[in-house]
Structure formats: structure tokens, C-alpha cells
Design an enzyme around this catalytic site. Sequence first.
Site, PDB file in Angstrom:
ATOM      1  N   CYS A 179      63.366 -52.417  63.533  1.00 48.92           N
ATOM      2  CA  CYS A 179      63.888 -53.619  62.874  1.00 48.92           C
ATOM      3  C   CYS A 179      65.141 -53.269  62.058  1.00 48.92           C
ATOM      4  O   CYS A 179      65.255 -52.151  61.548  1.00 48.92           O
ATOM      5  CB  CYS A 179      62.841 -54.200  61.942  1.00 48.92           C
ATOM      6  SG  CYS A 179      61.513 -55.021  62.828  1.00 48.92           S
TER       7      CYS A 179
ATOM      8  N   CYS B  64      64.498 -57.453  65.723  1.00 51.67           N
ATOM      9  CA  CYS B  64      63.762 -58.017  64.604  1.00 51.67           C
ATOM     10  C   CYS B  64      64.450 -57.673  63.285  1.00 51.67           C
ATOM     11  O   CYS B  64      65.279 -56.768  63.237  1.00 51.67           O
ATOM     12  CB  CYS B  64      62.311 -57.534  64.611  1.00 51.67           C
ATOM     13  SG  CYS B  64      62.142 -55.748  64.702  1.00 51.67           S
TER      14      CYS B  64
HETATM   15  C1  LIG Z   1      65.341 -55.060  56.883  1.00 51.45           C
HETATM   16  O1  LIG Z   1      66.304 -55.533  55.984  1.00 51.45           O
HETATM   17  C2  LIG Z   1      65.779 -56.458  55.032  1.00 51.45           C
HETATM   18  C3  LIG Z   1      66.962 -57.009  54.239  1.00 51.45           C
HETATM   19  O2  LIG Z   1      67.877 -56.037  53.939  1.00 51.45           O
HETATM   20  C4  LIG Z   1      64.760 -55.737  54.167  1.00 51.45           C
HETATM   21  O3  LIG Z   1      64.191 -56.640  53.251  1.00 51.45           O
HETATM   22  C5  LIG Z   1      63.663 -55.186  55.056  1.00 51.45           C
HETATM   23  O4  LIG Z   1      62.751 -54.432  54.312  1.00 51.45           O
HETATM   24  C6  LIG Z   1      64.270 -54.293  56.150  1.00 51.45           C
HETATM   25  N1  LIG Z   1      63.217 -53.914  57.076  1.00 51.45           N
HETATM   26  C7  LIG Z   1      63.108 -52.652  57.485  1.00 51.45           C
HETATM   27  C8  LIG Z   1      61.989 -52.381  58.463  1.00 51.45           C
HETATM   28  O5  LIG Z   1      63.848 -51.751  57.139  1.00 51.45           O
END
Ligand SMILES: *[C@@H]1O[C@H](CO)[C@@H](O)[C@H](O)[C@H]1NC(C)=O
Length: 280
Positions: free
Chosen positions: A119, A200
Site C-alpha cells: 500500500c 491500495c
Molecule cells: C499510507 O499513507 C497514509 C497517508 O500518508 C498513512 O496514513 C498510512 O498509514 C500509510 N499506509 C501504509 C501501509 O504505509
Amino acid sequence: MPFQNRPSRTRCCIVLLVGIMSLLVIILVVLAVVFAHERKEISMPLLQWKGRGTTRNLEQVILGRCYNYVTTVNPQLRDKDCQKIWETMQNAFIYKNPCNITEEDYQPLLDLASHSVPCNKSLFWSKTNDLVHRYTKTSHNFLTLEDTLLGYMADGVSWCGNPSSPGINYESCPKWNECENNPNSVYWKMASKMFAERACGVVQVMLNGSVDAGAFRNNSIFGSVEIFHLDPNKVSTVQIWLMQNIGGPQSESCTGRSITSLKNILEERTLSVSCEDNYR
Ligand SMILES: *[C@@H]1O[C@H](CO)[C@@H](O)[C@H](O)[C@H]1NC(C)=O
Ligand SMILES: *[C@@H]1O[C@H](CO)[C@@H](O)[C@H](O)[C@H]1NC(C)=O
Ligand SMILES: *[C@@H]1O[C@H](CO)[C@@H](O)[C@H](O)[C@H]1NC(C)=O
Ligand SMILES: *[C@@H]1O[C@H](CO)[C@@H](O)[C@H](O)[C@H]1NC(C)=O
């Protein structure tokens, strides 16, 4: 004894002669069949197309890239079977009419070779080929389609089949405008679709603000395939990076017409959007 021996000797010679002659006839028939078969192949020339033909040493190129990818680029995929991947890819198109390739032809290959991207790491692009790949080479934060196994194996490579022997056309292959269902177009469409479906979190899109026709074009792979396969339940934001040629003409900014139209399409699909001019 000599009297009795003679007729039997003659009989023996006749049997031998008949035997040799039958053998000769059989050999001639076999030769004729083989020769006729070869002539038929020669008289069935390769189909001719306007695009460049299959890349020379395709098998070695695909296998080499596959092994390189699963051993050095992305060792998490070391269990992928490159030999099987090549055979499955080959089965999708050899001996087939290259205007008649279907998604079913490639499904086994996609099942074998596709993998997920973490993601927040998917990076889409359109008309920024050089810049985007220079970027992903130096920054390992993001992956484009060409940084996945399917994209990596096929990047810059061309291939197509031919209904008659040898089953692969190294001379020419159909261009997209000759027929849409050619082996390259179907492959990239399916790989793009899968890449988008699996994205994602926050996804990035690098577009070119210096393209006259507009940074967002609805007939590009991004505009016609990828945006419609982003899953609003998995993708939180689409972040657009709009790049302009440094020192060149700036034809579109984040408030431009094609970007507005892209925002509308994404928001209609309940995806939230942000845009940044000249992201660095
Ligand atoms: C993806 O980015 C969002 C916003 O920056 C953050 O809140 C989220 O934790 C991130 N997810 C991962 C799996 O790093
Ligand atoms: C393409 O495939 C369809 C169905 O498989 C067949 O009916 C058609 O004749 C094929 N066309 C060519 C040019 O091979
Ligand atoms: C944007 O498109 C122009 C014209 O096609 C091209 O010359 C330029 O290199 C592209 N810019 C980037 C950042 O890829
Ligand atoms: C693409 O955009 C053009 C105008 O920019 C429009 O005429 C056309 O209908 C659009 N095509 C699709 C498939 O949305």
C-alpha cells in the site's frame, strides 16, 4: 543336389528382389510426403504487419529478465518458476493469429506471474516514461508497472505469433491501429488492469503538463484502463504529480482543463484527489 538347389535359389532371389523393390517404393513415398509437407510450409508465408517483429532471442530475454527480477530486484518472489512463466507466456501466442488474442490466452500467465504491491507504493504515469523510471530507480519508495515482474519482463520487448511454422513472427507484428487484440496490447492492458486493481492506500500518478493535447488523455492506458480499475474501497487518495519541462513551455497546471476532467472522473468514482505542480 545341384538340380534341387537351383529353383530354390531362384525363388530366394525373386523374394529378395521384391523385398528390395518394396523397400525402395516405401522410401520414395516417405520422401514425397516429407517434401510435399515442406513445400506446403514454404508456400505459407509469414503474415505481414506494420509493427516491429518479435524481439530476437525472446526466450532468453524473458527468462533472463525473470531470473534477474526474482533473484536481485525482488527476492521476495524467489519462489516464482521462471521456466514455467516463459512456457505459459509462449503458449498464450505461438501459432495463433496475432489479431485474435484474448484475455483467456494470458490468464494462466497472469495467475503465475502477478504479485501485489505494498500500500502507498503504486505509481502510475502517462507520457513521463523517462522521468518516472529515473525516479523509481533512485527512489525505492514507489513502484510503477514496469517495476513489477510482468512489466519488467516485457518492457520494450515485442512479440507475436503466426498460424504457420515456426509459430513466431520475427519479421513483423501488428500495430495497435492494425488490430487491437494483438499479443502486446492485450498483455499490457491486462497487466495494467491488474496493477490498478491491486493498488491500495495513497496512489501516485505522474502526468506531463507539457503535452499539448492535455496532461490527462482519456485514450491513454491510464485514462482508459487504470483509473477505472482503482478500487475506491482500498484506495484512499489519488495524488497527481504534474510535471512540466524544466525551462520548457508550461501548458497545463493543476487547475487546467484535462486535470479538472480527471478529477471529475475520479471523484465520480468516490476517489479523493489531490494535485501538486512540479512535485520534486
Ligand atoms: C499510507 O499513507 C497514509 C497517508 O500518508 C498513512 O496514513 C498510512 O498509514 C500509510 N499506509 C501504509 C501501509 O504505509
Ligand atoms: C478469431 O477467433 C474467432 C473465435 O475464436 C474466430 O471465429 C475467427 O475466425 C478468428 N479470426 C482470425 C482472423 O483468425
Ligand atoms: C513531456 O512531453 C514532452 C512532449 O511529448 C516531452 O518532450 C517531455 O520529455 C515530457 N516530459 C517528461 C517529464 O517526461
Ligand atoms: C475523451 O475526450 C474527448 C474530448 O476530450 C471526448 O470527446 C470523448 O468523448 C472522450 N472519450 C471518452 C471515452 O470518454
